[in-house]
Scaffold this active site. Structure first.
Site, short mmCIF file in Angstrom:
data_model
loop_
_atom_site.label_atom_id
_atom_site.label_comp_id
_atom_site.label_asym_id
_atom_site.label_seq_id
_atom_site.Cartn_x
_atom_site.Cartn_y
_atom_site.Cartn_z
N TYR A 1 3.11 9.86 1.25
CA TYR A 1 4.28 9.24 2.12
C TYR A 1 5.64 9.70 1.81
O TYR A 1 6.42 9.20 2.40
CB TYR A 1 3.98 7.69 2.15
CG TYR A 1 2.62 7.26 2.28
CD1 TYR A 1 1.71 8.21 3.18
CD2 TYR A 1 2.26 5.99 2.14
CE1 TYR A 1 0.27 7.77 3.51
CE2 TYR A 1 0.88 5.52 2.60
CZ TYR A 1 0.04 6.46 2.85
OH TYR A 1 -1.35 6.02 3.47
N HIS B 1 -7.60 9.60 -1.91
CA HIS B 1 -6.79 9.45 -0.50
C HIS B 1 -8.00 10.10 0.62
O HIS B 1 -7.81 9.57 1.58
CB HIS B 1 -5.51 10.16 -0.62
CG HIS B 1 -4.71 9.68 0.48
ND1 HIS B 1 -3.05 9.54 0.37
CD2 HIS B 1 -4.94 9.19 1.79
CE1 HIS B 1 -2.65 9.10 1.36
NE2 HIS B 1 -3.84 8.93 2.40
N ASP C 1 0.85 -1.12 0.12
CA ASP C 1 -0.07 -0.15 0.03
C ASP C 1 0.79 1.36 0.01
O ASP C 1 1.81 1.43 0.96
CB ASP C 1 -0.87 -0.07 1.18
CG ASP C 1 -1.71 1.17 1.27
OD1 ASP C 1 -3.06 1.25 0.48
OD2 ASP C 1 -1.29 2.15 1.82
N LYS D 1 -2.55 6.10 -4.23
CA LYS D 1 -3.51 7.09 -3.97
C LYS D 1 -3.47 8.50 -4.72
O LYS D 1 -2.27 9.08 -4.76
CB LYS D 1 -3.83 7.29 -2.61
CG LYS D 1 -3.89 5.94 -1.60
CD LYS D 1 -3.90 6.01 -0.42
CE LYS D 1 -3.87 4.83 0.28
NZ LYS D 1 -2.46 4.67 1.14
P1 NDP Z 1 -0.12 0.36 12.08
O1 NDP Z 1 -1.50 0.40 12.87
O2 NDP Z 1 -0.05 -0.45 10.97
O3 NDP Z 1 1.00 0.37 13.27
C1 NDP Z 1 2.19 0.60 12.55
C2 NDP Z 1 3.05 0.66 13.78
O4 NDP Z 1 3.26 -0.53 14.27
C3 NDP Z 1 4.63 1.02 13.38
O5 NDP Z 1 4.98 1.94 14.29
C4 NDP Z 1 5.24 -0.42 13.50
O6 NDP Z 1 6.62 -0.19 13.80
C5 NDP Z 1 4.55 -0.94 14.39
N1 NDP Z 1 4.37 -2.50 14.53
C6 NDP Z 1 4.02 -3.21 13.17
N2 NDP Z 1 3.74 -4.61 13.39
C7 NDP Z 1 3.84 -4.84 14.75
C8 NDP Z 1 4.09 -5.86 15.69
N3 NDP Z 1 3.35 -7.02 15.33
N4 NDP Z 1 3.95 -5.69 16.86
C9 NDP Z 1 4.35 -4.46 17.25
N5 NDP Z 1 4.45 -3.24 16.65
C10 NDP Z 1 4.23 -3.52 15.55
O7 NDP Z 1 -0.32 2.18 11.51
P2 NDP Z 1 -0.44 2.92 10.39
O8 NDP Z 1 -0.96 3.94 10.73
O9 NDP Z 1 1.13 3.10 9.53
O10 NDP Z 1 -1.31 2.05 9.19
C11 NDP Z 1 -0.90 1.23 8.54
C12 NDP Z 1 -0.93 1.52 7.05
O11 NDP Z 1 -2.37 1.73 6.58
C13 NDP Z 1 -0.14 2.95 6.72
O12 NDP Z 1 1.31 2.65 6.71
C14 NDP Z 1 -0.74 3.37 5.40
O13 NDP Z 1 -0.24 2.53 4.26
C15 NDP Z 1 -2.12 3.11 5.71
N6 NDP Z 1 -2.89 4.21 5.99
C16 NDP Z 1 -3.72 5.11 5.18
C17 NDP Z 1 -4.33 5.97 5.68
C18 NDP Z 1 -5.31 6.79 4.81
O14 NDP Z 1 -5.53 7.81 4.82
N7 NDP Z 1 -5.85 6.05 3.56
C19 NDP Z 1 -4.08 6.82 6.92
C20 NDP Z 1 -3.19 5.97 7.82
C21 NDP Z 1 -2.65 4.85 7.31
P3 NDP Z 1 7.82 -1.11 13.19
O15 NDP Z 1 7.74 -0.47 11.77
O16 NDP Z 1 8.94 -0.68 13.79
O17 NDP Z 1 7.62 -2.68 13.01
#
Ligand code: NDP
Length: 316
Positions: free
Chosen positions: A47, A109, A42, A76
């Site tokens: 980003y 988006h 995604d 997006k």
């Molecule tokens: P998430 O809920 O996916 O959380 C991501 C965070 O959790 C990171 O800091 C990661 O750290 C940590 N993490 C990942 N896996 C684990 C695990 N198994 N255990 C503990 N910690 C973990 O957050 P996002 O807000 O990034 O949402 C995911 C995706 O959704 C975004 O990256 C984007 O692609 C999309 N999105 C879309 C939006 C929209 O408006 N359309 C808005 C927000 C998000 P680390 O990298 O260190 O593992």
């Protein structure tokens, strides 16, 4: 050469989110995800890392063990390109950055528009109302992108049921997906049911509760999904992690989840959640969490003298 397309509904249930990989980590993160089995990535131009992601695609596809057709790639349209004549150009820029010929899914988006010459609005006058820049006009340009073959599916993000209905009533192509915040604190029950009834795939963003979201989006008393007793106990009793409980819950209710991780071990852990089953009682335990909280609240679109309010953004 093996070549297949993903019909809508077969979007891989776990994808890799790439938001907050701005520090050059996206190339390595996307490569490790693809090599550990992810087949859904995604992306978004806002980003600020699509060139890095594109570098990963280019290296992996050239190496040859994974082909372009094996991977579902979403990107997006940013809010400064909603004008009808700007949409195709925005998609072409994204394709150039990602080093791709087509996307599997191109999404609006946000149901929010602003002037085309600015990146992020600084005041209400930078924003354009949906009367000035109707969503259905932007959707018409998205439909054109579909016809031109630059993308295989078109969809939206952050759309309420009311806004989806507008596209269903006035558009000629049904949105393939609505990507919205979705996790046990914000389960989107009504929208999920609406999407199921209309054949729109709900894609859950921030499925882990976005623990690393930017400072400006963190409230003093925000709850944490990782601190929920029900989730922690279930993880311990099943011998899985909290992240896996959250993702297994998301998948068992028919949503696609796109957790972000730049860490290869957590990437594998998250992908493996796709094959973890929750019993009815286990599912209920997570489903019955009573806290309600939205982490990506959209307040950044609410500005003095601007057209957006939280009420008209979410139609709530
Ligand atoms: P998430 O809920 O996916 O959380 C991501 C965070 O959790 C990171 O800091 C990661 O750290 C940590 N993490 C990942 N896996 C684990 C695990 N198994 N255990 C503990 N910690 C973990 O957050 P996002 O807000 O990034 O949402 C995911 C995706 O959704 C975004 O990256 C984007 O692609 C999309 N999105 C879309 C939006 C929209 O408006 N359309 C808005 C927000 C998000 P680390 O990298 O260190 O593992």
């Amino acid at each position: 050469m093996k070549s297949f397309q993903f019909p809508v509904g077969q979007m891989p249930a776990i994808g890799l989110g790439t938001w907050l990989m701005e520090d050059g980590s996206a190339t390595a993160a996307v490569k490790s995800a693809l090599y550990s089995g992810y087949r859904h990535i995604d992306c978004a131009p806002i980003y600020m890392n699509e060139k890095d992601v594109g570098q990963a695609f280019s290296e992996v596809f050239q190496e040859g063990s994974i082909s372009r057709e094996d991977v579902w790639i979403t990107s997006k349209l940013w809010c400064n390109r909603h004008r009808r004549d700007l949409v195709e150009g925005a998609l072409k820029e994204t394709l150039a950055d990602l080093q791709l010929e087509y996307l599997d899914l191109y999404m609006i988006h946000w149901p929010v528009a602003f002037k085309h010459d600015i990146h992020r609005p600084e005041s209400g006058t930078d924003l354009l109302s949906l009367e000035e820049m109707p969503l259905i006009d932007t959707w018409g340009a998205m439909e054109e992108c579909l016809k031109s073959g630059l993308c295989k599916n078109i969809g939206v993000c952050n759309f309420s049921q009311k806004k989806l209905q507008l596209l269903l009533d006035q558009g000629t192509v049904k949105p393939a997906a609505d990507q919205v915040e979705c996790h046990p604190f914000f389960p989107q029950d009504d929208l999920r049911e609406f999407c199921q009834n209309t054949g729109i795939q709900l894609v859950a963003y921030s499925p882990l509760g976005s623990p690393a979201r930017p400072e400006r989006m963190i409230g003093e008393n925000d709850p944490s999904l990782f601190e929920q007793d029900q989730v922690k106990q279930l993880a311990t009793s099943k011998g899985i992690t909290v992240g896996q409980v959250l993702l297994a819950w998301a998948i068992s209710r028919g949503t696609v989840a796109i957790p972000k991780s730049a860490n290869p071990e957590r990437q594998k852990e998250n992908l493996a959640a796709g094959s973890i089953e929750l019993s009815a009682d286990e599912f209920k335990l997570v489903d019955e969490i009573a806290i309600r909280h939205r982490f990506v609240h959209g307040e950044f679109w609410v500005m003095e003298d601007g057209p957006y309010t939280l009420a008209n953004l979410w139609d709530e």
